[in-house]
Write an enzyme that holds these catalytic residues in place. Structure first.
Site, PDB file in Angstrom:
ATOM      1  N   SER A 174       0.863  -1.600   0.045  1.00 16.85           N
ATOM      2  CA  SER A 174      -0.236   0.283  -0.223  1.00 16.85           C
ATOM      3  C   SER A 174       0.740   1.454   0.282  1.00 16.85           C
ATOM      4  CB  SER A 174      -0.535  -0.309   1.613  1.00 16.85           C
ATOM      5  OG  SER A 174      -1.835   1.538   1.686  1.00 16.85           O
ATOM      6  N   TYR A 234      -1.597  -0.444  10.334  1.00 14.15           N
ATOM      7  CA  TYR A 234      -1.748  -0.873   9.093  1.00 14.15           C
ATOM      8  C   TYR A 234      -0.215  -0.595   8.716  1.00 14.15           C
ATOM      9  CZ  TYR A 234      -3.332  -2.064   4.623  1.00 14.15           C
ATOM     10  OH  TYR A 234      -3.702  -2.572   3.161  1.00 14.15           O
TER      11      TYR A 234
END
Length: 238
Positions: free
Chosen positions: A91, A103
């Site tokens: 990501s 995350y």
């Protein structure tokens, strides 16, 4: 065609599930062998560092990081033998964090693992690719809208003594606004995954993101940390 697809339950945090997946693959291995592995499993949540329990950190590391490593190690012998491809879902959040450091942490770790693996696999003819999507929250549903009330109720007394409900609500509103701006065109990410698996010369990294997201990554990757901190602090203040 019909009958060519095999679907199975696979919890990447369970070694027995990964082994069962490998046995299924071996029992249906085509003549040309094993070609590709896509590590796509991932979970997300919101919360400042002190708001999250150690158990949650362990869970996220187990799914987002160790799950990919666990699966890769199981299939590595087959991938080396048949000179296949390994694709990892990272990501742009690997470069910065906006309320979801847990995350971001796991995606940054995946990036470094892939960098090491990519260099090591060159001598075997195995290609290692990273997909770096931008905000596709509306497409993947990986992160549901957050509730300030639920966050507050889960905070320890120590954290409640530092923060207040208004601040938590403000942060929740900020994060929910980011989620609502996410792209619904998930096919763009899938197309990148397909190219990584089928292209004669796949890219090491596929950044699938909006121009402003790419610009933010550029700032975070190449400018001094003080510049990055100012940009992100300004964004969070808005």
């Amino acid at each position: 065609g019909a009958g060519r697809l095999r679907v199975l339950r696979l919890d990447v945090t369970r070694a027995c599930d990964v082994l069962a997946a490998k046995e299924l693959v071996l029992s249906h291995l085509p003549e040309r062998g094993f070609w590709g592995l896509v590590n796509n499993a991932g979970i997300s949540t919101f919360g400042e560092t002190g708001w999250l329990s150690m158990e949650k950190y362990e869970k996220f590391a187990d799914v987002n990081l160790l799950g990919s490593i666990r699966t890769t190690l199981a299939f590595l012998p087959l991938l080396r033998k048949y000179k296949g491809r390994i694709v990892f879902m990272s990501s742009i959040i690997a470069y910065f964090a906006l309320g979801n450091g847990i995350y971001s942490m796991t995606k940054a770790a995946i990036e470094r693992f892939c960098d090491a693996l990519r260099l090591e696999m060159k001598k075997f003819g195995v290609q290692v690719c990273i997909i770096q999507p931008g905000n596709y929250a509306r497409s993947t549903k990986i992160q549901p809208p957050v509730s300030a009330e639920e966050i507050w109720n889960e905070l320890s007394e120590e954290e409640k003594a530092v923060y207040n409900k208004e601040y938590v609500q403000e942060r929740a509103n900020f994060f929910n606004s980011i989620l609502s701006e996410g792209s619904a065109n998930g096919n763009e990410v899938v197309d990148a995954m397909v190219d990584a698996l089928t292209s004669p010369a796949p890219k090491a990294r596929y950044m699938v993101a909006k121009l402003k997201e790419k610009a933010l990554v550029f700032v975070c990757a190449f400018f001094p940390t003080v510049v990055m901190d100012c940009v992100l602090s300004y964004a969070m203040s808005k």
